[in-house]
Write a protein that holds these residues in place. Structure first.
Motif, PDB file in Angstrom:
ATOM      1  N   ASP A 272       0.817  -1.216   0.000  1.00  0.00           N
ATOM      2  CA  ASP A 272       0.000   0.000   0.000  1.00  0.00           C
ATOM      3  C   ASP A 272       0.847   1.261   0.000  1.00  0.00           C
ATOM      4  O   ASP A 272       0.381   2.333  -0.403  1.00  0.00           O
TER       5      ASP A 272
ATOM      6  N   HIS B 185       2.133   3.313  -6.744  1.00  0.00           N
ATOM      7  CA  HIS B 185       1.438   4.597  -6.771  1.00  0.00           C
ATOM      8  C   HIS B 185       1.647   5.300  -8.106  1.00  0.00           C
ATOM      9  O   HIS B 185       0.731   5.940  -8.640  1.00  0.00           O
TER      10      HIS B 185
ATOM     11  N   PRO C 160      -0.633   3.148 -11.691  1.00  0.00           N
ATOM     12  CA  PRO C 160      -1.903   2.618 -11.178  1.00  0.00           C
ATOM     13  C   PRO C 160      -2.419   1.384 -11.910  1.00  0.00           C
ATOM     14  O   PRO C 160      -3.241   0.649 -11.375  1.00  0.00           O
ATOM     15  N   GLU C 161      -1.922   1.144 -13.133  1.00  0.00           N
ATOM     16  CA  GLU C 161      -2.312  -0.076 -13.831  1.00  0.00           C
ATOM     17  C   GLU C 161      -1.112  -0.667 -14.560  1.00  0.00           C
ATOM     18  O   GLU C 161      -0.489  -0.016 -15.402  1.00  0.00           O
TER      19      GLU C 161
ATOM     20  N   ARG D 231      -3.793  -3.441 -10.325  1.00  0.00           N
ATOM     21  CA  ARG D 231      -4.470  -2.138 -10.292  1.00  0.00           C
ATOM     22  C   ARG D 231      -4.319  -1.543  -8.887  1.00  0.00           C
ATOM     23  O   ARG D 231      -4.594  -2.205  -7.894  1.00  0.00           O
ATOM     24  N   SER D 232      -3.899  -0.282  -8.852  1.00  0.00           N
ATOM     25  CA  SER D 232      -3.705   0.410  -7.580  1.00  0.00           C
ATOM     26  C   SER D 232      -4.549   1.676  -7.550  1.00  0.00           C
ATOM     27  O   SER D 232      -4.593   2.423  -8.535  1.00  0.00           O
ATOM     28  N   ASP D 233      -5.185   1.910  -6.411  1.00  0.00           N
ATOM     29  CA  ASP D 233      -6.038   3.099  -6.290  1.00  0.00           C
ATOM     30  C   ASP D 233      -5.477   4.133  -5.318  1.00  0.00           C
ATOM     31  O   ASP D 233      -6.175   5.058  -4.899  1.00  0.00           O
ATOM     32  N   GLY D 234      -4.206   3.984  -4.962  1.00  0.00           N
ATOM     33  CA  GLY D 234      -3.593   4.909  -4.018  1.00  0.00           C
ATOM     34  C   GLY D 234      -3.618   4.407  -2.596  1.00  0.00           C
ATOM     35  O   GLY D 234      -2.858   4.866  -1.746  1.00  0.00           O
ATOM     36  N   GLU D 235      -4.478   3.444  -2.310  1.00  0.00           N
ATOM     37  CA  GLU D 235      -4.571   2.861  -0.969  1.00  0.00           C
ATOM     38  C   GLU D 235      -4.319   1.360  -0.977  1.00  0.00           C
ATOM     39  O   GLU D 235      -3.722   0.816  -0.046  1.00  0.00           O
ATOM     40  N   HIS D 236      -4.766   0.691  -2.048  1.00  0.00           N
ATOM     41  CA  HIS D 236      -4.610  -0.755  -2.145  1.00  0.00           C
ATOM     42  C   HIS D 236      -4.199  -1.134  -3.563  1.00  0.00           C
ATOM     43  O   HIS D 236      -4.473  -0.407  -4.524  1.00  0.00           O
ATOM     44  N   SER D 237      -3.529  -2.277  -3.676  1.00  0.00           N
ATOM     45  CA  SER D 237      -3.122  -2.800  -4.988  1.00  0.00           C
ATOM     46  C   SER D 237      -3.686  -4.208  -5.131  1.00  0.00           C
ATOM     47  O   SER D 237      -3.378  -5.090  -4.315  1.00  0.00           O
TER      48      SER D 237
END
Length: 362
Positions: free
Chosen positions: A58, A64, A67-68, A81-87
């Motif tokens: 994370d 970060h 993101p993909e 895929r990462s959303d800034g909090e989880h991958s």
């Protein structure tokens, strides 16, 4: 002269050695406790790749920034895929899809970064793919490629045994194993002060006592690898970067062995039976960023290889002056070798005169 040993041999000996298990978590104080007395070293070391060689996924900067990430082989598609909090790590063959959140990220984006996660069984699994900086994307994790896996589950990961987990975290983090128990909850991410100098609680207490005038300064020492013999000094770094015997016993051969700088260094003709001018720390300060310009190492080469009749070497046994150049020594004598599974070049620490067309020296 002391014989070369494997890391396992060193760990069986009394005294501190990198990657060994701690006795008590209370013996470790963390790198911030070193800052008051060693502010400069603390500030620079925390910015090195070694200090950031493992992180919670994370918090992984690479994920970060990207993101993909994706990679495809045959019918299998790999995706992070990462959303800034989880991958979230996903593998699909078009019919079946498996996903799992990534837990740990090993390595920095300078070369590559690999990933661990857990399943419902609570065990660790290694993702079949790694981020490579030269690709700016995913590829097979080194030596884990499977062109034709039997199913999506095999395509997705490789189960990692407890003993291997211990070794991975021992090199990439600090205080990860206490006694015979892997301490995932309390480990210190990255190679910090106590990974190389040993547990620091007694040292900090002694220094505090000394400042009050209550202790002899000779009783405050913490482990310092500068006092080691040349052979032990190189093998000290080899605890994580692989000693000569570590490489031999694991069967690594060919260009892949260039990733093990201590092994390659001691195969150099000029190493002989050990020379303090050729240890790892003679060229690299572990508290500082790695220098990548060849000119940064000329001073080390010139400790032996004098450039003029009137110049004296810094120790007995002078080396011959190079008839071709007096700068950028490593660009010729420590060639860059492409390692296919890493998609990148590594500096070969076997110092030699490289002749065109010669086979790669084992």
């Amino acid at each position: 002269m002391r014989a070369q040993l494997s890391t396992e041999d060193h760990l069986a000996e009394p005294g501190f050695w990198p990657t060994q298990a701690g006795v008590s978590r209370k013996d470790y104080v963390g790198p911030a406790a070193c800052a008051p007395c060693h502010a400069s070293k603390f500030a620079s070391q925390t910015k090195t790749p070694m200090a950031r060689t493992v992180a919670h996924a994370d918090n992984a900067e690479t994920l970060h920034k990207h993101p993909e990430l994706s990679f495809s082989v045959g019918v299998y598609r790999y995706l992070i895929r990462s959303d800034g909090e989880h991958s979230l790590y996903t593998v699909t063959d078009g019919r079946q899809t498996l996903s799992s959140p990534l837990l740990w990220a090993f390595g920095t984006p300078r070369v590559g970064q690999s990933y661990l996660f857990k399943k419902e069984d609570g065990h660790f699994y290694e993702a079949r793919v790694t981020y490579f900086e030269t690709l700016k994307n995913l590829g097979f994790t080194p030596t884990r490629d499977l062109a034709s896996p039997k199913d999506v589950e095999e395509a997705m990961d490789r189960p990692v045994a407890k003993a291997e987990i211990g070794r991975c975290f021992a090199c990439h983090s600090t205080a990860s194993t206490i006694g015979d128990k892997f301490d995932e909850e309390n480990l210190i991410p990255g190679v910090t002060c106590e990974a190389c100098h040993g547990p620091g609680a007694k040292h900090v207490a002694a220094m505090n006592s000394l400042m009050k005038g209550n202790l002899d300064a000779r009783q405050t020492e913490i482990f310092n690898s500068r006092h080691l013999s040349p052979v032990d000094s190189v093998e000290f770094c080899g605890a994580c970067h692989a000693t000569w015997w570590d490489v031999k016993t694991t069967g690594v051969k060919g260009v892949a062995s260039t990733r093990s700088a201590p092994y390659r260094l001691v195969t150099s003709k000029c190493w002989g039976k050990g020379d303090a001018r050729l240890t790892c720390i003679a060229c690299h300060d572990p508290h500082e960023q790695l220098q990548t310009e060849s000119t940064a190492y000329d001073h080390a080469c010139l400790k032996c290889h004098v450039t003029s009749p009137g110049q004296k070497p810094t120790a007995e046994h002078p080396g011959s002056a190079c008839p071709t150049a007096t700068k950028n020594c490593t660009s010729c004598h420590m060639q860059k070798v492409y390692v296919p599974e890493m998609h990148d070049k590594f500096t070969d620490h076997r110092i030699r005169i490289v002749r065109e067309g010669e086979p790669f020296p084992e």
